[in-house]
Design a protein around this motif. Structure first.
Motif, PDB file in Angstrom:
ATOM      1  N   TRP A  23      34.955  39.264  53.082  1.00 27.86           N
ATOM      2  CA  TRP A  23      35.041  38.800  51.694  1.00 27.86           C
ATOM      3  C   TRP A  23      33.669  38.886  51.045  1.00 27.86           C
ATOM      4  O   TRP A  23      32.666  38.464  51.618  1.00 27.86           O
ATOM      5  N   MET A  24      33.617  39.428  49.817  1.00 27.27           N
ATOM      6  CA  MET A  24      32.384  39.528  49.039  1.00 27.27           C
ATOM      7  C   MET A  24      32.488  38.599  47.835  1.00 27.27           C
ATOM      8  O   MET A  24      33.160  38.927  46.846  1.00 27.27           O
ATOM      9  N   PRO A  25      31.866  37.419  47.870  1.00 25.53           N
ATOM     10  CA  PRO A  25      31.985  36.470  46.754  1.00 25.53           C
ATOM     11  C   PRO A  25      31.158  36.890  45.548  1.00 25.53           C
ATOM     12  O   PRO A  25      30.204  37.663  45.662  1.00 25.53           O
ATOM     13  N   SER A  26      31.528  36.364  44.402  1.00 32.54           N
ATOM     14  CA  SER A  26      30.788  36.574  43.157  1.00 32.54           C
ATOM     15  C   SER A  26      30.341  35.209  42.641  1.00 32.54           C
ATOM     16  O   SER A  26      30.389  34.206  43.359  1.00 32.54           O
ATOM     17  N   TRP A  27      29.941  35.140  41.369  1.00 36.45           N
ATOM     18  CA  TRP A  27      29.510  33.879  40.796  1.00 36.45           C
ATOM     19  C   TRP A  27      30.617  32.841  40.810  1.00 36.45           C
ATOM     20  O   TRP A  27      30.363  31.625  40.743  1.00 36.45           O
ATOM     21  N   GLN A  28      31.865  33.316  40.905  1.00 34.20           N
ATOM     22  CA  GLN A  28      33.000  32.395  40.868  1.00 34.20           C
ATOM     23  C   GLN A  28      33.081  31.512  42.116  1.00 34.20           C
ATOM     24  O   GLN A  28      33.918  30.613  42.178  1.00 34.20           O
TER      25      GLN A  28
END
Length: 433
Positions: free
Chosen positions: A176-181
């Motif tokens: 999984w590659m998270p973002s600002w969310q």
């Protein structure tokens, strides 16, 4: 679910004081008192000064015509003193609400195990849990609103962070590659993001997100409700109609929040109505008719619009869920107020009462970890196939067997992770409440 143990909290949380107090004997220092014999002046003169300590005038406790034996007189005085000195009894836990919350959690686990569409109609758990949380929130808002909201967030977020650490770590390991969310994993005001690998674990977070929004909105909602209780309660059924037939809202996190808040707004405000005695003042005939009408409309809409969602499952049909839950929960809350149901007799069944206590004190833990328990049950059962005796004598293919293994794992998570709820509630950490 009230996490109140204010948990519905999400409900306080909490050990439950038993009703009643131990009898107090001669703890007031009169064990050696002896009334003198052959002293007629005691009848003619005011009673000795010691009696003033009981804060009663002499006239209300004049000696009887037939003077009792000295020991009997002392016993009577000590009994009266004990009654006067006893502190008032605490309100205690409402076992009716506690039992409803426990049943709701069992129903949630049952539905996520078997997927039975009729579960929501037999017992609409989410509507019940929101109503219980609304009742407790209205009670808590007798204190300053800021402190109440802060307390609710403190009770909810640490268990969520503890659980989220393991879920997020597992998803990161699975690419999984998270973002600002990812900030929604800190304060879930929107749906926390994740990958498909972990969807079964994090998809249940809509309830925590909706609960958190209701907590933040409750000071304003309660103020508006008390201006015109009945009209406001009726108007809470309108937003879901607008979303369904007028404007569906945006297709994003904000849109999801609007749908969930609209679906359970009536149940939350119904908790206010119960707390303020509005339901108790309503005419029984009117309550029953309106409740059955709401249930009838919700059931009719669910069965006649199956083509839209492919099932009559209320969880897939927000409009049907709103009205079915509204009628069902209104009957439960009104019956509680009208018939003064408290399930106080539950304390006679010690094991059952103990289970209800644990479910309420560990409601957040059970809700967060139950899906992971069901996920882990599958590979665990797969290992049972490698043991010939298990393969021959255990119903390894049965969903009921997975249901049982799931509850065993839930019990393990209660022991391993439930203490976080104690810490969040500023209590001493314990394996079991």
């Amino acid at each position: 679910m009230s996490w109140e143990t204010d948990q519905q909290g999400y409900p306080p949380q909490q050990g439950y004081p038993q009703q009643g107090y131990p009898q107090q004997g001669s703890g007031y220092g009169y064990g050696g008192y002896e009334q003198p014999q052959q002293q007629p002046q005691y009848v003619q003169q005011p009673y000795p000064q010691q009696y003033v300590d009981y804060e009663q005038p002499y006239e209300t406790a004049s000696l009887p015509a037939v003077e009792p034996e000295p020991e009997a007189a002392v016993a009577v005085l000590e009994e009266e003193a004990a009654k006067e000195k006893q502190p008032p009894k605490p309100a205690g836990r409402d076992r009716y609400f506690d039992t409803l919350r426990a049943i709701a959690l069992v129903r949630v686990v049952t539905y996520h195990t078997f997927g039975w569409a009729w579960c929501g109609m037999v017992f609409p758990s989410m509507g019940i849990m929101f109503a219980l949380a609304g009742t407790l929130m209205a009670k808590s808002l007798e204190r300053p609103a800021f402190k109440v909201v802060k307390s609710r967030m403190r009770r909810l977020l640490p268990p969520f962070w503890f659980w989220g650490f393991f879920v997020v770590t597992a998803m990161l390991i699975h690419d999984w590659m998270p973002s600002w969310q990812i900030v929604f994993w800190i304060v879930p005001l929107g749906d926390p993001p994740g990958n498909q690998w972990g969807v079964q674990a994090w998809e249940i977070l809509w309830y925590l997100r909706t609960y958190l929004w209701f907590v933040l909105l409750s000071p304003a909602l309660l103020w508006i409700f008390r201006k015109a209780p009945i009209p406001v309660l009726a108007l809470t059924l309108v937003p879901i109609l607008i979303l369904k037939f007028v404007w569906a809202g945006p297709y994003n996190r904000f849109g999801n929040e609007l749908w969930d808040l609209s679906t359970y707004l009536f149940c939350w405000v119904l908790g206010f109505a119960h707390r303020d005695g509005v339901l108790q003042r309503m005419k029984p005939f009117l309550v029953v008719v309106l409740s059955l009408a709401a249930i009838g409309f919700g059931g009719w809409y669910a069965f006649t619009h199956q083509a839209e969602v492919g099932t009559y499952d209320l969880d897939e049909n927000p409009l049907a869920q709103t009205y079915w839950s509204a009628g069902y929960v209104m009957l439960l809350m009104w019956a509680k107020a009208h018939f003064r149901i408290d399930f106080a007799g539950l304390t006679r069944f010690r094991r059952l009462d103990r289970i209800v206590t644990i479910f309420n004190a560990r409601a957040v833990t059970i809700y967060l970890w139950h899906e992971i328990a069901l996920i882990l049950a599958v590979p665990l059962i797969d290992q049972f196939w490698n043991v010939p005796a298990f393969e021959k004598y255990l119903p390894l293919e049965s969903q009921w067997f997975m249901f049982g293994i799931g509850w065993v794992l839930i019990a393990v998570f209660i022991l391993l992770c439930g203490w976080v709820e104690d810490v969040a509630g500023k209590k001493k950490p314990r394996l079991l409440p």
